[in-house]
Design a protein around this motif. Structure first.
Motif, PDB file in Angstrom:
ATOM      1  N   UNK A 103       0.780  -1.222   0.000  1.00 31.90           N
ATOM      2  CA  UNK A 103       0.000   0.000   0.000  1.00 31.90           C
ATOM      3  C   UNK A 103       0.818   1.282   0.000  1.00 31.90           C
ATOM      4  N   UNK A 104       1.963   1.255   0.651  1.00 34.34           N
ATOM      5  CA  UNK A 104       2.684   2.506   0.798  1.00 34.34           C
ATOM      6  C   UNK A 104       3.830   2.569  -0.205  1.00 34.34           C
ATOM      7  N   UNK A 105       3.685   3.406  -1.260  1.00 27.22           N
ATOM      8  CA  UNK A 105       4.707   3.408  -2.303  1.00 27.22           C
ATOM      9  C   UNK A 105       6.086   3.785  -1.751  1.00 27.22           C
ATOM     10  N   UNK A 106       6.131   4.585  -0.688  1.00 28.77           N
ATOM     11  CA  UNK A 106       7.433   5.017  -0.180  1.00 28.77           C
ATOM     12  C   UNK A 106       8.308   3.867   0.296  1.00 28.77           C
ATOM     13  N   UNK A 107       7.677   2.770   0.743  1.00 31.91           N
ATOM     14  CA  UNK A 107       8.487   1.662   1.247  1.00 31.91           C
ATOM     15  C   UNK A 107       8.982   0.771   0.110  1.00 31.91           C
ATOM     16  N   UNK A 108       8.552   1.054  -1.133  1.00 33.97           N
ATOM     17  CA  UNK A 108       8.918   0.167  -2.230  1.00 33.97           C
ATOM     18  C   UNK A 108       9.894   0.811  -3.202  1.00 33.97           C
ATOM     19  N   UNK A 109      10.154   2.100  -3.014  1.00 29.77           N
ATOM     20  CA  UNK A 109      11.028   2.796  -3.954  1.00 29.77           C
ATOM     21  C   UNK A 109      12.366   3.061  -3.271  1.00 29.77           C
ATOM     22  N   UNK A 110      13.452   2.707  -3.961  1.00 31.26           N
ATOM     23  CA  UNK A 110      14.768   2.782  -3.314  1.00 31.26           C
ATOM     24  C   UNK A 110      15.678   3.820  -3.944  1.00 31.26           C
ATOM     25  N   UNK A 111      15.429   4.157  -5.206  1.00 33.54           N
ATOM     26  CA  UNK A 111      16.416   4.948  -5.935  1.00 33.54           C
ATOM     27  C   UNK A 111      16.043   6.417  -5.981  1.00 33.54           C
ATOM     28  N   UNK A 112      17.024   7.217  -6.445  1.00 31.77           N
ATOM     29  CA  UNK A 112      16.800   8.654  -6.468  1.00 31.77           C
ATOM     30  C   UNK A 112      15.871   9.052  -7.611  1.00 31.77           C
ATOM     31  N   UNK A 113      16.089   8.444  -8.790  1.00 30.45           N
ATOM     32  CA  UNK A 113      15.268   8.848  -9.931  1.00 30.45           C
ATOM     33  C   UNK A 113      14.328   7.710 -10.354  1.00 30.45           C
ATOM     34  N   UNK A 114      13.306   8.119 -11.078  1.00 26.02           N
ATOM     35  CA  UNK A 114      12.290   7.176 -11.548  1.00 26.02           C
ATOM     36  C   UNK A 114      12.930   6.073 -12.383  1.00 26.02           C
ATOM     37  N   UNK A 115      13.770   6.467 -13.359  1.00 29.12           N
ATOM     38  CA  UNK A 115      14.389   5.493 -14.263  1.00 29.12           C
ATOM     39  C   UNK A 115      15.220   4.472 -13.504  1.00 29.12           C
ATOM     40  N   UNK A 116      16.025   4.973 -12.548  1.00 24.64           N
ATOM     41  CA  UNK A 116      16.888   4.070 -11.776  1.00 24.64           C
ATOM     42  C   UNK A 116      16.046   3.077 -10.996  1.00 24.64           C
ATOM     43  N   UNK A 117      14.931   3.554 -10.478  1.00 23.34           N
ATOM     44  CA  UNK A 117      14.098   2.675  -9.674  1.00 23.34           C
ATOM     45  C   UNK A 117      13.495   1.555 -10.512  1.00 23.34           C
TER      46      UNK A 117
END
Ligand SMILES: Nc1ncnc2c1ncn2[C@@H]1O[C@H](COP(=O)(O)OP(=O)(O)OP(=O)(O)O)[C@@H](O)[C@H]1O
Ligand SMILES: [Mg+2]
Length: 468
Positions: free
Chosen positions: A99-113
């Protein structure tokens, strides 16, 4: 319902699955049999604690490989026996979105993620780029590759998380309450993306979602869980028509349209006076009947919610004067906020993601201090009051219950705030017991808060506030 192209191939085959968490005496999943065909869209429903999140985490082996505990039965995904593979090896079969997108994204930029998963699998550069481009196109973010993740709205972040999963090219996409932290715009973006994945890409979808009115028309099939078992499985039509009373009895909200049909089949009444703009389906239905029949009958039993509160004017409880807040990087978060909230009022603070709602509320408990302006609570300027002192006047329930879990057990958690304000032993005991009983948490007293289901954690968070 969408046209089925690839059906008949079984994508998920679960047989006689039972699972018990470590140190628990009772199983959380009991004798689950579930077969899902390639391309099906399944809506998974169940009251809080019924085992939905546990079940879906069995699909990629998170349960039991990461959680421990005892699992029995068979789980085969796309022909692969989940037990024989590592969790990351299942990523090309099942993608799970939480549910929480913040816990699933690790990288600085969208492409890197988005590239993160394929890179981790050591794929060749061209393949990584191909997958990233495709995933970004599917989620409609091809122009946002270089954007910093932290500058995105909630809906955009969740779409990036989905793109990251898509880059693994899984057959099944599982989404566990993917929109619960999102505003209506973000919710719409994510749900329409999920619909496209199913209809255009033929992806198999399992969705856990409480905003039932917004998803019921997407699903081919509804599976209902109760106390670790599957108790209903069928088309939305069948489940919501035949299962109306049973669903209500286990605490599941029904789609408004099903409620209307149910009310019509069971007789209904009438209504006088002007309809408020936020009328419930019952009110609208009653008005409809009045118009159709032209004669008022008995509506008393439908008039439950939505009775406006009338109260005599009382003194201000909260007064905000000219509040301005600037963040560290200079962005203005709030400006010229003037607000008076009288004692006993019930105020809904609404606005799109990023409008400043949480920033405003954070000032009321002293988490943030104003750059300019003054806040009075009970007539007292709170600028020099500390969070611990303010907590006695303002109880605050976070959007995400996990942001307010500090200790190792439910009881400790409830004591935490009370000890902080230097109360004594017996008073603490009394208050803890009262809060536990009000929120029906008796059976969880000694459990670690993180081992509770999301709904149970939310109840614990409310209990912590009640205890104060
Ligand atoms: N790590 C754990 N250890 C022990 N029990 C657990 C653990 N995780 C979950 N449980 C228990 O298993 C049951 C099912 O939890 P689960 O999270 O699967 O429910 P859910 O249907 O997803 O609920 P919600 O709608 O509240 O998210 C709950 O009673 C919960 O307390
Ligand atoms: Mg859950």
């Amino acid at each position: 319902m969408h046209v089925v192209t690839k059906r008949n191939k079984i994508m998920i085959d679960i047989q006689n699955l039972s699972y018990t968490y470590p140190n628990m005496s009772e199983p959380t999943l009991r004798g689950i049999d579930l077969h899902i065909d390639d391309g099906e869209f399944v809506l998974l429903l169940g009251a809080s604690g019924s085992g939905k999140s546990t079940l879906i985490q069995c699909l990629n082996g998170l349960v039991p490989k990461i959680t421990g505990g005892n699992l029995e039965g068979e789980i085969v995904i796309n022909g692969k026996d989940v037990r024989k593979y590592k969790v990351h090896q299942m990523a090309s079969d099942v993608g799970i979105i939480f549910q929480n997108p913040d816990t699933q994204l690790f990288s600085l930029t969208v492409g890197k993620d988005v590239a993160f998963g394929p890179e981790n699998l050591g794929m060749p550069k061209e393949e990584i780029v191909r997958r990233m481009d495709l995933a970004m196109r599917i989620v409609g973010m091809e122009d946002m590759r270089d954007r910093f993740v932290f500058t995105l709205s909630g809906g955009e972040k969740q779409r990036v998380a989905i793109a990251g999963t898509l880059a693994m090219e899984p057959h099944v996409m599982v989404l566990d309450e993917p929109t619960s932290d999102l505003d209506p715009v973000g919710t719409g973006e994510v749900l329409s993306l999920v619909r496209r994945l199913n209809q255009e890409k033929d992806m198999t979808i399992i969705l856990i979602e409480h905003k039932i009115d917004e998803v019921v028309h997407l699903a081919d099939r509804v599976v209902v869980m109760d106390q670790g078992k599957i108790i209903m499985d069928g088309t939305p039509d069948k489940i919501f028509t035949n299962g109306h009373d049973q669903l209500k009895s286990i605490g599941i909200a029904l789609p408004q349209l099903s409620e209307i049909v149910h009310a019509m089949n069971n007789g209904f009444g009438d209504f006088e006076g002007a309809l408020p703009t936020h009328s419930s389906y019952k009110t609208i239905l009653a008005r409809l009947c009045q118009l159709l029949r032209g004669k008022p009958t008995n509506i008393a039993r439908f008039r439950t919610a939505h009775t406006p509160l009338t109260r005599t004017a009382s003194k201000p409880k909260i007064e905000i004067k000219n509040l301005r807040h600037t963040f560290e990087d200079g962005t203005v978060g709030l400006d010229g906020i003037n607000l008076v909230i009288p004692e006993g009022d019930f105020v809904a603070l609404i606005g799109h993601n990023g409008a400043g709602k949480t920033t405003l509320i954070n000032h009321l408990i002293g988490f943030l201090k104003p750059a300019n302006g003054t806040i009075f609570i009970n007539g007292r300027d709170i600028s020099d009051m500390r969070v611990a002192a303010l907590a006695q006047s303002v109880g605050y329930l976070f959007q995400n219950p996990d942001n307010q879990i500090f200790t190792d057990s439910v009881t400790q958690e409830l004591k935490f705030g009370l000890e902080n304000i230097k109360l004594r032993g017996t008073i603490i005991e009394e208050r803890v017991n009262r809060a536990i009983s009000m929120m029906e948490l008796e059976e969880f007293r000694d459990r670690h808060p993180h081992s509770l289901s999301r709904g149970q954690r939310q109840r614990l968070a409310v209990a912590s506030i009640l205890a104060m």
